[in-house]
Every structure is written in structure tokens, then in C-alpha cells.
Design a protein around this motif. Structure first.
Motif, PDB file in Angstrom:
ATOM      1  N   SER A 271      18.726   0.090 -13.796  1.00  0.00           N
ATOM      2  CA  SER A 271      18.093   0.079 -12.475  1.00  0.00           C
ATOM      3  C   SER A 271      19.063   0.407 -11.344  1.00  0.00           C
ATOM      4  O   SER A 271      18.746   1.247 -10.482  1.00  0.00           O
TER       5      SER A 271
ATOM      6  N   LEU B 108      15.570 -11.444  -6.496  1.00  0.00           N
ATOM      7  CA  LEU B 108      14.376 -12.062  -5.917  1.00  0.00           C
ATOM      8  C   LEU B 108      14.705 -13.352  -5.182  1.00  0.00           C
ATOM      9  O   LEU B 108      14.328 -13.532  -4.010  1.00  0.00           O
TER      10      LEU B 108
ATOM     11  N   THR C 192      12.591 -10.517 -12.298  1.00  0.00           N
ATOM     12  CA  THR C 192      12.108  -9.213 -11.834  1.00  0.00           C
ATOM     13  C   THR C 192      12.098  -8.281 -13.039  1.00  0.00           C
ATOM     14  O   THR C 192      12.732  -8.564 -14.067  1.00  0.00           O
ATOM     15  N   ASP C 193      11.416  -7.170 -12.900  1.00  0.00           N
ATOM     16  CA  ASP C 193      11.318  -6.208 -14.001  1.00  0.00           C
ATOM     17  C   ASP C 193      12.034  -4.909 -13.649  1.00  0.00           C
ATOM     18  O   ASP C 193      11.807  -4.342 -12.571  1.00  0.00           O
TER      19      ASP C 193
ATOM     20  N   ASP D 128      18.033 -11.912 -12.984  1.00  0.00           N
ATOM     21  CA  ASP D 128      16.758 -11.197 -12.937  1.00  0.00           C
ATOM     22  C   ASP D 128      16.127 -11.129 -14.325  1.00  0.00           C
ATOM     23  O   ASP D 128      14.913 -11.002 -14.459  1.00  0.00           O
TER      24      ASP D 128
ATOM     25  N   THR E 230      10.442  -1.611 -11.800  1.00  0.00           N
ATOM     26  CA  THR E 230       9.471  -1.958 -10.751  1.00  0.00           C
ATOM     27  C   THR E 230      10.107  -2.921  -9.744  1.00  0.00           C
ATOM     28  O   THR E 230      10.767  -2.486  -8.808  1.00  0.00           O
ATOM     29  N   THR E 231       9.907  -4.220  -9.949  1.00  0.00           N
ATOM     30  CA  THR E 231      10.327  -5.194  -8.925  1.00  0.00           C
ATOM     31  C   THR E 231      11.845  -5.263  -8.744  1.00  0.00           C
ATOM     32  O   THR E 231      12.326  -5.449  -7.622  1.00  0.00           O
TER      33      THR E 231
ATOM     34  N   ARG F  90      15.440  -2.189  -1.276  1.00  0.00           N
ATOM     35  CA  ARG F  90      15.406  -2.916  -0.003  1.00  0.00           C
ATOM     36  C   ARG F  90      16.819  -3.202   0.506  1.00  0.00           C
ATOM     37  O   ARG F  90      17.107  -3.008   1.690  1.00  0.00           O
TER      38      ARG F  90
ATOM     39  N   ASP G  72      12.767  -2.245  -6.755  1.00  0.00           N
ATOM     40  CA  ASP G  72      12.283  -2.386  -5.383  1.00  0.00           C
ATOM     41  C   ASP G  72      13.218  -3.256  -4.543  1.00  0.00           C
ATOM     42  O   ASP G  72      13.480  -2.948  -3.376  1.00  0.00           O
ATOM     43  N   ASN G  73      13.717  -4.338  -5.132  1.00  0.00           N
ATOM     44  CA  ASN G  73      14.634  -5.204  -4.395  1.00  0.00           C
ATOM     45  C   ASN G  73      15.951  -4.492  -4.098  1.00  0.00           C
ATOM     46  O   ASN G  73      16.517  -4.630  -3.008  1.00  0.00           O
TER      47      ASN G  73
END
Length: 274
Positions: free
Chosen positions: A180, A78, A116-117, A107, A120-121, A128, A124-125
Motif C-alpha cells: 500500500s 485508523l 484497515t484493508d 493495521d 481500500t481503507t 489523507r 485511503d488513510n
């Protein structure tokens, strides 16, 4: 007429030499590294012994590959994005380059600027990073976090930086953050290196005492950079950085065969560091 022929001959030779030079010249592949302090370049001031494994990676690559290490202490996926560090990498990234991606240590932290989780987040990162790397014609490689040397006494469940008396079992501190990168790699068909397992197995193989040789266990009163000494089970020293970089690049060569010809082999005797 004779002079004209000589001039033409010289011109032809010059063209052939220039063509040969252009043909032989190769574009240098760049590996961009994004991540946290375990990967980052460290200051050499006052004889600092700490090294990120990304800092040591050039030791295991031929001169045809450059390493541009953008990993930074204290950053999560993030904060790396929000501080513009990812944009800085994208601005330099060109077709055929690689991006090595390793986040998770920060994170996990509670800070709003970092947290971040997984699922999810955090995912997502990572998506990206993968997506935007590919949009530039470059190749992403995902890694999970290196292991933290955590040998708690029996019955202790909350990880600490160090213990007065250590136990005999290496206990994970990263939890779902390890899954993740693997999940996103499978979902987006990205090469994945389970660097946590590799470093976990390394530490277990060395054992409780010898594994200290990889990390920043610094005695007091010896080094100018850390006169009071320290016990740090997260960050690598010079030796540890080399060992982890070596096993990381060996693993990369298996999941990214195109990079295999550029891997330089070193014989690092891991068990020799008593």
C-alpha cells in the motif's frame, strides 16, 4: 557635528550586524514522524533497552534538523487519525517540514479500532496523510513496515512471536500491507522507502542467530525493566534502533536529495554484534 557622525557610524554598524545575523539565521527543518511502536519513542525507565528507529533518527541528522516523533505504540493509521494524533501534527506542521509515515503493523490486527484493508481503507488513510501534509506546504515520505524477525520451523505457516526451534528461512508476516505505501507513493508521486526490504535483507544477512542482536531478546534476571526476560521479534533494542535508523536515513537521502546535506554518517558495524 563630530558626535553626530560618530552616532551615525555606530547606528550603521548596528544595522549591518543585525542584518548579518538575520541573513545567517536559518529556520530549522522539522521531521515529523507518524507511525507505530517500531518507530516510536520508548521510555528509558529502569534501563529499558527498547527503542523505536524514529527515536534514534536524530543521531543521523545535523543540528539543522529537528525530529518531532509522534509515532505511538499500538496505533494504526485508523486509530492515529481517530485519536486526534494526526490533527496534533497538522497543527504544528509548517511549510518546508517533512512527515515520515510508517504504518502497517497494527493495521493488520482484527480490532475494529485498528483494522484497515490494503487496497481500500489503508490506502485511503495514507492518501489523507499525503494530501494534508502537502496542503500545509510540507513534504511527505512514505515507508512500509520494518520486517518482523520470523524464522518458523519448516511447515509452520502461521507466524508466532517465537518458536522453541527456529527454521532457516525468514518468512514475511505483513503481506499486502507492504504494498500500500508503495502504491500510494507511485500514485501521488511521493518519495518511498522500502524499509521492509532493507530490514529484511539486514536480518537475512546477519542470519538466524546474529539477527537476534537487533531485537528485544532479553535474558531473565539481568535487567530491572524486564526481570523475567522476553523474546520479542518485532521491536528493536538500542543497537537495532540505531542500525535501522541509519539505513532508513541513508535511503531517505537518495529519494529526497534536499535532505542529503543534513545526514550525519556513522560507521555502525552491523556484523560485530555477536
Amino acid at each position: 557635528m563630530k558626535n553626530l557622525k560618530i552616532k551615525l557610524l555606530f547606528a550603521l554598524c548596528a544595522i549591518l550586524l543585525f542584518s548579518a545575523f538575520i541573513t545567517e539565521k536559518k529556520d530549522v527543518i522539522t521531521i515529523f514522524m507518524i507511525g507505530d511502536s517500531t518507530m516510536a519513542n520508548k521510555s528509558l525507565k529502569n534501563g529499558n533497552l527498547e527503542r523505536g528507529w524514529g527515536q534514534m533518527l536524530p543521531c543521523f541528522l545535523t543540528e539543522d534538523v529537528a525530529v518531532d516523533n509522534h509515532a505511538m505504540n499500538g496505533r494504526s493509521s485508523l486509530s492515529f487519525i481517530n485519536e486526534g494524533r494526526w490533527d496534533a501534527v497538522l497543527a504544528k506542521l509548517k511549510k518546508g517540514d517533512y512527515v515520515f509515515i510508517q504504518f502497517g503493523h497494527n493495521d493488520e490486527k482484527a480490532s475494529e479500532k485498528l483494522h484497515t484493508d490494503p487496497g481500500t481503507t489503508f490506502d485511503d488513510n495514507l492518501r489523507r496523510f499525503v494530501r494534508e501534509t502537502r496542503e500545509k506546504g510540507a513534504y511527505p515520505v512514505l515507508f512500509n513496515s520494518i520486517v518482523r524477525r520470523n524464522f518458523p520451523p519448516e511447515g509452520v505457516t502461521e507466524p508466532k512471536g517465537s518458536y522453541e526451534v527456529e527454521g532457516n528461512v525468514l518468512v514475511d508476516t505483513h503481506g499486502e500491507y507492504l504494498n500500500s505505501p508503495r502504491r500510494v507513493a507511485e500514485e501521488m508521486d511521493v518519495p518511498f522507502v522500502d524499509l521492509n526490504k532493507l530490514t529484511h535483507d539486514l536480518v537475512v544477512d546477519l542470519g538466524v542467530e546474529k539477527s537476534k542482536s537487533l531485537f528485544m531478546w532479553v535474558p531473565a534476571g539481568i535487567y530491572d525493566f524486564c526481570p523475567k526476560g522476553k523474546i520479542d521479534n518485532t521491536h528493536l533494542n538500542i543497537y537495532g534502533g540505531k542500525v535501522v535508523a541509519g539505513i532508513a536515513m541513508e535511503a531517505v537521502a537518495k529519494v529526497v536529495p534536499a535532505l542529503a546535506p543534513y545526514v550525519r554518517q556513522h560507521d555502525l558495524e552491523v556484523h560485530a554484534a555477536d
